[in-house]
Design a protein around this motif. Structure first.
Motif, PDB file in Angstrom:
ATOM      1  N   HIS A 206       0.809  -1.213   0.000  1.00  0.00           N
ATOM      2  CA  HIS A 206       0.000   0.000   0.000  1.00  0.00           C
ATOM      3  C   HIS A 206       0.844   1.264   0.000  1.00  0.00           C
ATOM      4  O   HIS A 206       0.497   2.252  -0.668  1.00  0.00           O
ATOM      5  CB  HIS A 206      -0.955  -0.007   1.192  1.00  0.00           C
ATOM      6  N   ALA A 234      -7.519   8.314  -4.894  1.00  0.00           N
ATOM      7  CA  ALA A 234      -6.989   6.946  -4.876  1.00  0.00           C
ATOM      8  C   ALA A 234      -6.049   6.740  -3.695  1.00  0.00           C
ATOM      9  O   ALA A 234      -6.034   5.669  -3.063  1.00  0.00           O
ATOM     10  CB  ALA A 234      -6.269   6.654  -6.194  1.00  0.00           C
ATOM     11  N   THR A 238      -6.574   3.965  -0.845  1.00  0.00           N
ATOM     12  CA  THR A 238      -5.502   3.000  -0.548  1.00  0.00           C
ATOM     13  C   THR A 238      -5.106   3.061   0.921  1.00  0.00           C
ATOM     14  O   THR A 238      -4.883   2.031   1.576  1.00  0.00           O
ATOM     15  CB  THR A 238      -4.282   3.281  -1.437  1.00  0.00           C
ATOM     16  N   SER A 274      -9.015  -7.111  -7.821  1.00  0.00           N
ATOM     17  CA  SER A 274      -8.947  -5.746  -7.278  1.00  0.00           C
ATOM     18  C   SER A 274      -7.511  -5.305  -7.092  1.00  0.00           C
ATOM     19  O   SER A 274      -7.188  -4.115  -7.230  1.00  0.00           O
ATOM     20  CB  SER A 274      -9.704  -5.685  -5.951  1.00  0.00           C
ATOM     21  N   GLN A 278      -5.874  -2.037  -8.799  1.00  0.00           N
ATOM     22  CA  GLN A 278      -5.137  -1.051  -8.005  1.00  0.00           C
ATOM     23  C   GLN A 278      -3.803  -0.733  -8.655  1.00  0.00           C
ATOM     24  O   GLN A 278      -3.362   0.429  -8.671  1.00  0.00           O
ATOM     25  CB  GLN A 278      -4.939  -1.617  -6.593  1.00  0.00           C
TER      26      GLN A 278
END
Length: 426
Positions: A206, A234, A238, A274, A278
């Motif tokens: 992340h 975003a 995140t 997902s 990302q």
């Protein structure tokens, strides 16, 4: 009165010599009274009493029982010899009373061999004393004393066996407690290691995504405010996802016994889509394919359900590999994720075509130094070493935990790849 007795018992238990001295004194008084009430063997009828030597022998033998806890067998042998000497004085002494606590103590505090020797010494001494006194014909008294001796010996042996049994139970309980503590420590260490790996994977992934998105937002902040706003959104999403996942992982450490742990489902194969999305938002074009059942598609429907541990290991493997690609592949790179299910095996292949941010500088330095192919191989080796960090080392442990095989290294046509094979049971 009851409080006085309750306080006296622990004191006597801590000072056994006092109890033995009292017992020796009582035995001496009883033996002396018994000796005064018996006449010497062979004497004419009438009252008779023991001589001074006989009284000295009786007193010495009975008082010696005060040392029964220190040397019970030696004291027993001494008393038997004194009883034989007393018989030599033609006196039907009463030292057999002193042998009773000694035979009991030997059986209760010494081994089986020594206690049997004590029993044999006692019987032999009484037979010899009876022969010297000439009263072997009195079988009733002899049988009574023999029965009393064997009874006390049996009680002593039973107490010794019971103490040994209780001691073994205590030792076994202590060993089980130590083994349980060792298992608990090992389980805690394993759990800490697992949580450390999980936190590393979550934070590394992340934070890398947020760093790339923040850099993109900074570049387009003046020229494209809408694009910068999307990048910041975003980053916010995140960060929230990272916080939620870390809360699920670490929450169990702060859960008390009265508060049930909130355990959300661990990510797995179905969350890889997902994850790829990302990565696309962060600037790494990622292609995802699931192969199995004769078809290739972008959904995991063709892959049968996996064991929970393997499912989580596959997700962490893809997460760490894509994070490394995002961090090291460089601009213009793309990534491919292929999950292939075959009978008895699951293959996960992550690859990219990036040359790395230092590729151009390495090529220029290689041309200036005219190092040839050896220099190129050295540069590729250094680049590969940079790509293999602590995260992929932890992934190697995950794959090995489930009997898998992991390959990490550069691709022949350029770029980097991570390939793992997991054996699956029916």
């Amino acid at each position: 009165m009851r409080n006085t007795l309750g306080g006296l018992r622990p004191r006597l238990r801590d000072r056994p010599m006092i109890t033995d001295a009292v017992l020796a004194t009582l035995l001496t008084a009883a033996a002396v009274l018994f000796a005064h009430g018996s006449a010497p063997a062979g004497a004419p009828p009438g009252p008779g009493g023991p001589t001074g030597t006989a009284l000295a022998l009786i007193t010495a033998g009975c008082l010696a029982t005060a040392l029964r806890r220190l040397r019970p067998f030696l004291v027993l042998c001494l008393v038997v010899l004194l009883d034989v000497a007393l018989a030599g004085l033609s006196h039907s002494g009463s030292l057999w009373l002193a042998t009773l606590p000694l035979i009991y103590t030997t059986a209760a505090h010494r081994g089986l061999a020594l206690s049997l020797c004590a029993l044999a010494v006692t019987f032999c001494g009484r037979i010899v004393s009876a022969m010297v006194r000439g009263d072997l014909g009195d079988w009733t008294a002899h049988l009574l004393m023999a029965a009393l001796t064997v009874t006390l010996w049996s009680i002593g042996r039973s107490l010794r066996l019971r103490r040994a049994y209780l001691s073994e139970l205590r030792d076994r309980a202590e060993r089980m407690d130590r083994a349980r503590e060792a298992d608990t420590r090992a389980a805690r260490a394993e759990e800490r290691s697992r949580i450390a790996r999980e936190l590393h994977d979550v934070v590394a992934h992340h934070v890398s995504v947020m760093t790339v998105q923040a850099a993109a937002a900074r570049r387009v902040l003046a020229s494209n405010p809408d694009g910068a706003r999307e990048a910041l959104s975003a980053i916010e999403e995140t960060g929230r996802a990272a916080m939620a996942e870390m809360r699920n992982i670490v929450g169990v450490l702060r859960t008390g016994p009265a508060v049930p742990a909130e355990r959300g489902p661990q990510p797995g194969l179905r969350e890889i889509a997902s994850l790829a999305e990302q990565m696309r938002e962060a600037g790494l074009p990622t292609c995802l394919r699931f192969e199995g059942g004769g078809s290739a598609e972008a959904t995991p429907d063709g892959v049968p359900p996996l064991p929970p541990g393997v499912d989580l290991a596959v997700y962490r493997l893809v997460q760490e590999a894509l994070t490394n690609s995002l961090r090291h592949a460089g601009e213009g790179a793309s990534a491919w994720v292929t999950v292939r299910h075959e009978p008895g095996e699951l293959t996960v292949h992550i690859e990219d075509d990036g040359r790395g941010p230092r590729a151009a500088r390495a090529a220029a330095a290689r041309n200036e130094a005219v190092q040839g192919e050896a220099g190129g191989a050295a540069d590729r080796g250094r680049a590969a070493a940079e790509r293999i960090g602590h995260g992929l080392v932890g992934i190697r442990e995950r794959v090995a935990l489930y009997g898998g095989i992991l390959r990490i290294g550069p691709r022949p046509e350029g770029g980097f790849e991570v390939k793992a094979r997991f054996p699956l049971k029916d």
